[in-house]
Design a protein around this motif. Structure first.
Motif, short mmCIF file in Angstrom:
data_model
loop_
_atom_site.label_atom_id
_atom_site.label_comp_id
_atom_site.label_asym_id
_atom_site.label_seq_id
_atom_site.Cartn_x
_atom_site.Cartn_y
_atom_site.Cartn_z
N PHE A 28 11.63 0.55 3.18
CA PHE A 28 10.46 -0.30 3.73
C PHE A 28 10.18 -0.35 5.10
CE2 PHE A 28 12.51 -1.59 -0.28
CZ PHE A 28 11.58 -1.22 -1.29
N SER B 231 9.11 1.82 7.39
CA SER B 231 8.03 2.46 7.99
C SER B 231 6.65 1.83 7.24
CB SER B 231 8.14 3.85 7.37
OG SER B 231 7.99 3.86 5.95
N THR B 232 6.62 0.93 6.50
CA THR B 232 5.27 0.09 6.05
C THR B 232 4.90 -0.85 7.08
OG1 THR B 232 5.90 0.83 3.78
CG2 THR B 232 4.38 -0.95 4.17
N THR C 168 1.77 -5.73 4.61
CA THR C 168 1.39 -5.93 3.22
C THR C 168 0.09 -6.70 3.03
OG1 THR C 168 3.76 -5.84 2.31
CG2 THR C 168 2.24 -6.84 1.00
N THR D 23 1.43 7.35 -0.70
CA THR D 23 2.90 7.58 -0.56
C THR D 23 3.86 7.02 -1.71
OG1 THR D 23 3.22 5.66 0.76
CG2 THR D 23 2.33 7.39 1.83
N ASP D 24 3.28 5.90 -2.48
CA ASP D 24 4.02 5.35 -3.43
C ASP D 24 3.11 4.79 -4.51
OD1 ASP D 24 6.13 4.37 -4.74
OD2 ASP D 24 6.42 2.49 -3.87
N SER E 39 1.70 1.88 -2.34
CA SER E 39 1.25 2.18 -0.76
C SER E 39 0.67 3.38 -0.33
CB SER E 39 2.91 2.33 -0.09
OG SER E 39 3.47 0.99 -0.40
N ARG F 118 -0.94 5.91 3.16
CA ARG F 118 -0.89 6.16 4.51
C ARG F 118 -2.37 6.52 4.77
NH1 ARG F 118 3.36 7.88 7.00
NH2 ARG F 118 4.00 9.14 5.03
N THR G 112 -1.05 4.95 9.52
CA THR G 112 -0.28 3.69 9.11
C THR G 112 -0.14 3.55 7.78
OG1 THR G 112 -1.70 2.55 11.16
CG2 THR G 112 -0.77 1.22 9.45
N VAL G 113 0.93 3.06 7.34
CA VAL G 113 1.36 2.99 5.98
C VAL G 113 1.23 1.28 5.66
CG1 VAL G 113 3.21 3.22 4.24
CG2 VAL G 113 3.04 4.78 6.00
N ILE G 114 0.70 1.26 4.57
CA ILE G 114 0.26 -0.22 4.19
C ILE G 114 0.66 0.03 2.69
CG2 ILE G 114 -1.36 -2.13 3.90
CD1 ILE G 114 -0.88 -1.86 6.82
N GLU G 115 1.40 -1.46 2.39
CA GLU G 115 1.53 -1.64 0.97
C GLU G 115 0.36 -2.52 0.42
OE1 GLU G 115 5.06 -3.72 -1.83
OE2 GLU G 115 4.45 -4.55 -0.03
#
Length: 155
Positions: A94, A96-97, A100, A121-122, A134, A136, A141-144
């Motif tokens: 988690f 790299s996220t 949220t 990505t998820d 999640s 990208r 930028t990776v956001i949940e």
């Protein structure tokens, strides 16, 4: 996930010991805009003290506390902070996220992001508080994205 009506200050010894969920609000479907959480990672056995620090700093009480035994995590929300307790191993996936977003509808945001060319990505899946995924963003930028819904027992 089993639920407990205990106040979040009465928590199991470790996030994987038992499943507990306490939330002031169980449904995010009426959010007018997303709630942004800055992620703070903390080691095993420190969630309560870190939560107390942020409560004191912000002058507000936590409004969410739950365990995620399948991932060996404990989480609490205080203001705009999402506190995540776990071992280096359990939190590693988690890190790299960037953050949220609590949203009204995860599917709505999944559709928007897919249309905008974001990489999922998820995939959208059930999580203890409802559903989430999640992505990208085109800038990397990776956001949940998470929506909250009441558990079967209403919590």
């Amino acid at each position: 996930m089993t639920n407990s009506t205990a106040h979040p200050h009465n928590r199991p010894e470790h996030p994987s010991d038992s499943a507990v969920m306490w939330r002031r609000s169980t449904d995010s479907s009426d959010l007018a805009e997303p709630r942004t959480f800055v992620r703070v990672f903390t080691g095993p056995g420190t969630l309560e003290s870190v939560t107390a620090f942020y409560e004191q700093l912000l002058g507000v009480e936590r409004d969410m506390w739950f365990t995620y035994p399948e991932l060996r995590l404990g989480l609490a929300a205080v203001g705009g902070f999402l506190l995540i307790e776990g071992t280096e191993e359990s939190t590693a996936p988690f890190l790299s996220t960037a953050g949220t977003l609590l949203v009204d509808s995860a599917q709505k945001y999944l559709d928007r992001l897919t249309a905008a060319g974001a990489e999922i990505t998820d995939p959208l899946k059930p999580v203890p508080t409802g559903a989430g995924f999640s992505a990208r963003h085109p800038d990397g930028t990776v956001i949940e994205y998470v929506e909250h819904r009441p558990a079967p027992d209403g919590r």
